[in-house]
Design a protein around this motif. Structure first.
Motif, PDB file in Angstrom:
ATOM      1  N   GLY A   1      52.264 -84.332 -48.302  1.00 13.42           N
ATOM      2  CA  GLY A   1      51.206 -83.343 -48.129  1.00 13.42           C
ATOM      3  C   GLY A   1      50.034 -83.672 -49.032  1.00 13.42           C
ATOM      4  O   GLY A   1      50.038 -84.685 -49.740  1.00 13.42           O
ATOM      5  N   ILE A   2      49.028 -82.799 -49.018  1.00 13.35           N
ATOM      6  CA  ILE A   2      47.822 -82.976 -49.828  1.00 13.35           C
ATOM      7  C   ILE A   2      47.677 -81.755 -50.737  1.00 13.35           C
ATOM      8  O   ILE A   2      47.770 -80.614 -50.275  1.00 13.35           O
ATOM      9  N   PHE A   3      47.418 -82.008 -52.033  1.00 11.90           N
ATOM     10  CA  PHE A   3      47.371 -80.911 -53.005  1.00 11.90           C
ATOM     11  C   PHE A   3      46.370 -81.226 -54.111  1.00 11.90           C
ATOM     12  O   PHE A   3      45.878 -82.342 -54.259  1.00 11.90           O
ATOM     13  N   ARG A   4      46.104 -80.211 -54.904  1.00 14.75           N
ATOM     14  CA  ARG A   4      45.509 -80.358 -56.233  1.00 14.75           C
ATOM     15  C   ARG A   4      45.965 -79.172 -57.067  1.00 14.75           C
ATOM     16  O   ARG A   4      46.471 -78.176 -56.523  1.00 14.75           O
ATOM     17  N   ARG A   5      45.802 -79.255 -58.353  1.00 17.49           N
ATOM     18  CA  ARG A   5      46.168 -78.127 -59.214  1.00 17.49           C
ATOM     19  C   ARG A   5      45.250 -76.955 -58.912  1.00 17.49           C
ATOM     20  O   ARG A   5      44.033 -77.096 -58.850  1.00 17.49           O
ATOM     21  N   ALA A   6      45.829 -75.786 -58.727  1.00 17.02           N
ATOM     22  CA  ALA A   6      45.061 -74.592 -58.381  1.00 17.02           C
ATOM     23  C   ALA A   6      44.078 -74.261 -59.495  1.00 17.02           C
ATOM     24  O   ALA A   6      44.372 -74.423 -60.688  1.00 17.02           O
ATOM     25  N   GLY A   7      42.904 -73.826 -59.090  1.00 18.06           N
ATOM     26  CA  GLY A   7      41.904 -73.414 -60.061  1.00 18.06           C
ATOM     27  C   GLY A   7      41.141 -74.562 -60.698  1.00 18.06           C
ATOM     28  O   GLY A   7      40.378 -74.342 -61.648  1.00 18.06           O
ATOM     29  N   THR A   8      41.325 -75.775 -60.210  1.00 13.70           N
ATOM     30  CA  THR A   8      40.617 -76.934 -60.749  1.00 13.70           C
ATOM     31  C   THR A   8      39.690 -77.509 -59.692  1.00 13.70           C
ATOM     32  O   THR A   8      39.749 -77.142 -58.523  1.00 13.70           O
ATOM     33  N   ARG A   9      38.859 -78.449 -60.128  1.00 15.22           N
ATOM     34  CA  ARG A   9      37.993 -79.173 -59.199  1.00 15.22           C
ATOM     35  C   ARG A   9      38.498 -80.596 -58.997  1.00 15.22           C
ATOM     36  O   ARG A   9      37.737 -81.473 -58.606  1.00 15.22           O
ATOM     37  N   GLU A  10      39.776 -80.788 -59.273  1.00 17.21           N
ATOM     38  CA  GLU A  10      40.366 -82.102 -59.050  1.00 17.21           C
ATOM     39  C   GLU A  10      40.219 -82.511 -57.588  1.00 17.21           C
ATOM     40  O   GLU A  10      40.179 -81.668 -56.694  1.00 17.21           O
ATOM     41  N   ALA A  11      40.178 -83.803 -57.349  1.00 14.06           N
ATOM     42  CA  ALA A  11      40.145 -84.299 -55.983  1.00 14.06           C
ATOM     43  C   ALA A  11      41.502 -84.062 -55.332  1.00 14.06           C
ATOM     44  O   ALA A  11      42.544 -84.345 -55.940  1.00 14.06           O
ATOM     45  N   PRO A  12      41.531 -83.544 -54.116  1.00 14.95           N
ATOM     46  CA  PRO A  12      42.813 -83.452 -53.403  1.00 14.95           C
ATOM     47  C   PRO A  12      43.413 -84.835 -53.237  1.00 14.95           C
ATOM     48  O   PRO A  12      42.699 -85.833 -53.067  1.00 14.95           O
ATOM     49  N   ARG A  13      44.734 -84.924 -53.267  1.00 11.53           N
ATOM     50  CA  ARG A  13      45.422 -86.208 -53.198  1.00 11.53           C
ATOM     51  C   ARG A  13      46.816 -86.013 -52.635  1.00 11.53           C
ATOM     52  O   ARG A  13      47.276 -84.885 -52.455  1.00 11.53           O
ATOM     53  N   VAL A  14      47.501 -87.119 -52.388  1.00 10.59           N
ATOM     54  CA  VAL A  14      48.814 -87.086 -51.746  1.00 10.59           C
ATOM     55  C   VAL A  14      49.887 -86.676 -52.751  1.00 10.59           C
ATOM     56  O   VAL A  14      49.935 -87.176 -53.890  1.00 10.59           O
ATOM     57  N   GLY A  15      50.733 -85.778 -52.306  1.00 12.66           N
ATOM     58  CA  GLY A  15      51.909 -85.396 -53.088  1.00 12.66           C
ATOM     59  C   GLY A  15      53.136 -85.391 -52.200  1.00 12.66           C
ATOM     60  O   GLY A  15      53.034 -85.384 -50.972  1.00 12.66           O
ATOM     61  N   VAL A  16      54.301 -85.408 -52.836  1.00 15.76           N
ATOM     62  CA  VAL A  16      55.579 -85.344 -52.126  1.00 15.76           C
ATOM     63  C   VAL A  16      56.342 -84.143 -52.662  1.00 15.76           C
ATOM     64  O   VAL A  16      56.513 -83.989 -53.881  1.00 15.76           O
TER      65      VAL A  16
ATOM     66  N   ALA B   1      51.645 -99.476 -50.328  1.00 18.99           N
ATOM     67  CA  ALA B   1      51.587 -98.225 -49.567  1.00 18.99           C
ATOM     68  C   ALA B   1      51.072 -97.083 -50.439  1.00 18.99           C
ATOM     69  O   ALA B   1      50.312 -96.225 -49.980  1.00 18.99           O
ATOM     70  N   ALA B   2      51.468 -97.090 -51.712  1.00 18.62           N
ATOM     71  CA  ALA B   2      51.071 -96.010 -52.615  1.00 18.62           C
ATOM     72  C   ALA B   2      49.580 -96.022 -52.913  1.00 18.62           C
ATOM     73  O   ALA B   2      49.020 -94.992 -53.308  1.00 18.62           O
ATOM     74  N   THR B   3      48.924 -97.153 -52.707  1.00 20.51           N
ATOM     75  CA  THR B   3      47.478 -97.188 -52.943  1.00 20.51           C
ATOM     76  C   THR B   3      46.740 -96.272 -51.968  1.00 20.51           C
ATOM     77  O   THR B   3      45.603 -95.887 -52.228  1.00 20.51           O
ATOM     78  N   ALA B   4      47.375 -95.937 -50.849  1.00 23.86           N
ATOM     79  CA  ALA B   4      46.761 -95.013 -49.887  1.00 23.86           C
ATOM     80  C   ALA B   4      46.864 -93.561 -50.337  1.00 23.86           C
ATOM     81  O   ALA B   4      46.257 -92.681 -49.724  1.00 23.86           O
ATOM     82  N   CYS B   5      47.606 -93.315 -51.410  1.00 28.42           N
ATOM     83  CA  CYS B   5      47.924 -91.940 -51.798  1.00 28.42           C
ATOM     84  C   CYS B   5      46.918 -91.314 -52.755  1.00 28.42           C
ATOM     85  O   CYS B   5      47.094 -90.167 -53.169  1.00 28.42           O
ATOM     86  N   ALA B   6      45.881 -92.056 -53.122  1.00 29.88           N
ATOM     87  CA  ALA B   6      44.801 -91.454 -53.901  1.00 29.88           C
ATOM     88  C   ALA B   6      43.764 -90.808 -52.991  1.00 29.88           C
ATOM     89  O   ALA B   6      42.802 -90.202 -53.474  1.00 29.88           O
ATOM     90  N   MET B   7      43.953 -90.939 -51.690  1.00 29.77           N
ATOM     91  CA  MET B   7      43.010 -90.410 -50.705  1.00 29.77           C
ATOM     92  C   MET B   7      43.185 -88.895 -50.540  1.00 29.77           C
ATOM     93  O   MET B   7      44.250 -88.347 -50.807  1.00 29.77           O
TER      94      MET B   7
END
Length: 444
Positions: A33-48, A75-81
């Motif tokens: 899935g795609i996530f970021r820490r709530a309440g931050t302006r972090e870039a969304p990224r891939v999580g498991v 393959a993991a290099t695609a997960c910063a997207m």
């Protein structure tokens, strides 16, 4: 059919919440899935998803946790997207390599120093904001449940519930990708033209017959070039995984507009999907033969059949819908289950839907979404929408608190869940697909 070692039911994770009996996200699942820490302006990224946590794939890559396997690291290099599209485009081999590496990293047997590093890449799901898993370029919704098609057809065409083409060709329509929203997004009651059976002319106003549709959806992985087809033998290499889908439907608007070209405004105001995509590898233990066709039904045409799909094209997935009204929430009452159905009731497999879609030379792309259509079974409790459950409103449902429902009311919260389980395999779930109905624009 070979079962991947990552599906071993004996596997346990050092993330203890993944070992809880009945958890949706044990180590055998590992949905993306795609996530970021709530309440931050972090870039969304891939999580498991793992237990009650999310493994930050970009953080793992930066920490060198995939350096021991070149294919997994690539393959993991695609997960910063900010979407899964790039990972989807890498193909099934890359996805499997990455899944194997993640499983080894999260297993109880992982080296202590690697576990200590990975612990810093975990984010609690309650501390995360979730997004649509992919940039969905195109969305097609099918009509793959013969029980649903027969029920709805018998309401509107009692002399011919199923049209002659149904058992020969997967029926579908192109939906609206721009209005697909992630679970938890409120759904505003749509406004449109509707004309009741006793009304001389149509009127414009909020839908009076708002409904849900219980569905699964498949994300396309690697696509096909314009003009090319996808053979059945290769279909699974082009599918990434499955999620939950609620194809919200305004039945009164739909009844007035759907002829001659099919659904339009009745379907395009919102479709909700779950944030986690369960990969085909996680679902391998739950493959089942396709449902047998009734005596006298035609066999699929050759381009829509293969020995492998006949033997393993179905998925043993239980799907459910749950309703919690505004009054129930105020009273602290739990949601009530409306439907429990089985994905094995589908007449057409996900592979057949994909292959048929591409058979004309239509180019499918990574992140395209294919909906199954409403999943209904033969029993009343397995009907996948209120149109069927209340038989077009003629048989209203009585809820435990005394409220009744023919169709959805403002304030209703509708949740779809699903899980797969069988003896000899670890149970896996899909998470939640939730939407709450908001009043139409301009309503008091």
């Amino acid at each position: 059919m070979s079962i991947d070692p990552t599906n071993n039911p004996a596997l346990r994770s050092w993330v203890q919440t993944a070992n809880v009996r009945g958890a949706d996200f044990p180590i055998q699942n590992l949905p993306f899935g795609i996530f970021r820490r709530a309440g931050t302006r972090e870039a969304p990224r891939v999580g498991v998803a793992i237990g009650a946590a999310i493994l930050d794939m970009a953080a793992c890559l930066a920490a060198g946790l995939f350096d021991e396997d070149s294919e997994a690291r690539q393959a993991a290099t695609a997960c910063a997207m900010p979407t899964l599209n790039e990972l989807m485009s890498r193909g099934a081999s890359a996805r499997r390599a990455l899944r194997n590496a993640i499983s080894a990293l999260l297993a109880e047997s992982a080296a202590v120093h690697r576990r200590q590093i990975a612990e810093h890449a975990l984010v609690l799901q309650t501390d995360a904001e979730l997004f649509l898993p992919a940039q969905i370029g195109d969305y097609t919704d099918f009509y793959a449940s013969v029980h649903h098609a027969t029920n709805v057809g018998s309401m509107f065409r009692p002399d011919q519930p199923l049209l002659p083409n149904y058992k020969w060709v997967p029926i579908g329509y192109h939906g609206r990708a721009s209005s697909i929203v992630v679970s938890g997004t409120p759904v505003r009651r749509p406004v449109g033209q509707r004309k009741g059976p006793n009304e001389e002319v149509p009127s414009v106003g909020p839908s009076r017959l708002l409904d849900y549709e219980l569905e699964l959806a498949a994300f396309v992985g690697t696509g096909n070039a314009l003009g090319d087809a996808i053979p059945m033998e290769q279909a699974n290499e082009h599918l990434f995984g499955l999620c939950l889908l609620n194809d919200w439907s305004a039945r009164d608007i739909q009844a007035w507009e759907y002829q001659p070209l099919g659904p339009f405004l009745a379907k395009n105001f919102a479709s909700t999907i779950s944030p986690w995509v369960v990969t085909l590898e996680a679902l391998e233990p739950f493959r089942q033969p396709l449902a047998p066709r009734a005596e006298g039904d035609p066999e699929p045409l050759p381009y829509l059949t293969s020995d492998a799909d006949r033997a393993h094209g179905g998925f043993g997935i239980t799907v459910e819908t749950w309703l919690r009204t505004a009054q129930m929430r105020e009273a602290g009452d739990p949601a009530v289950r409306l439907t429990q159905g089985q994905a094995t009731d589908l007449y057409w497999s996900m592979a057949q839907l994909l292959v048929h879609h591409a058979s004309s030379g239509c180019n499918l792309r990574p992140g395209d979404l294919l909906g199954s259509g409403t999943i209904s079974g033969a029993a009343k409790e397995s009907r996948g929408c209120l149109l069927e459950l209340t038989w077009r409103g003629a048989e209203p449902l009585t809820l435990p608190n005394g409220e009744t429902r023919r169709f959805l009311e403002d304030g209703d919260e509708l949740e779809i869940t699903a899980f797969a389980e069988r003896e000899g395999a670890a149970r896996i779930g899909f998470g939640r697909c939730v939407g709450t109905i908001m009043p139409a624009l301009g309503s008091a």
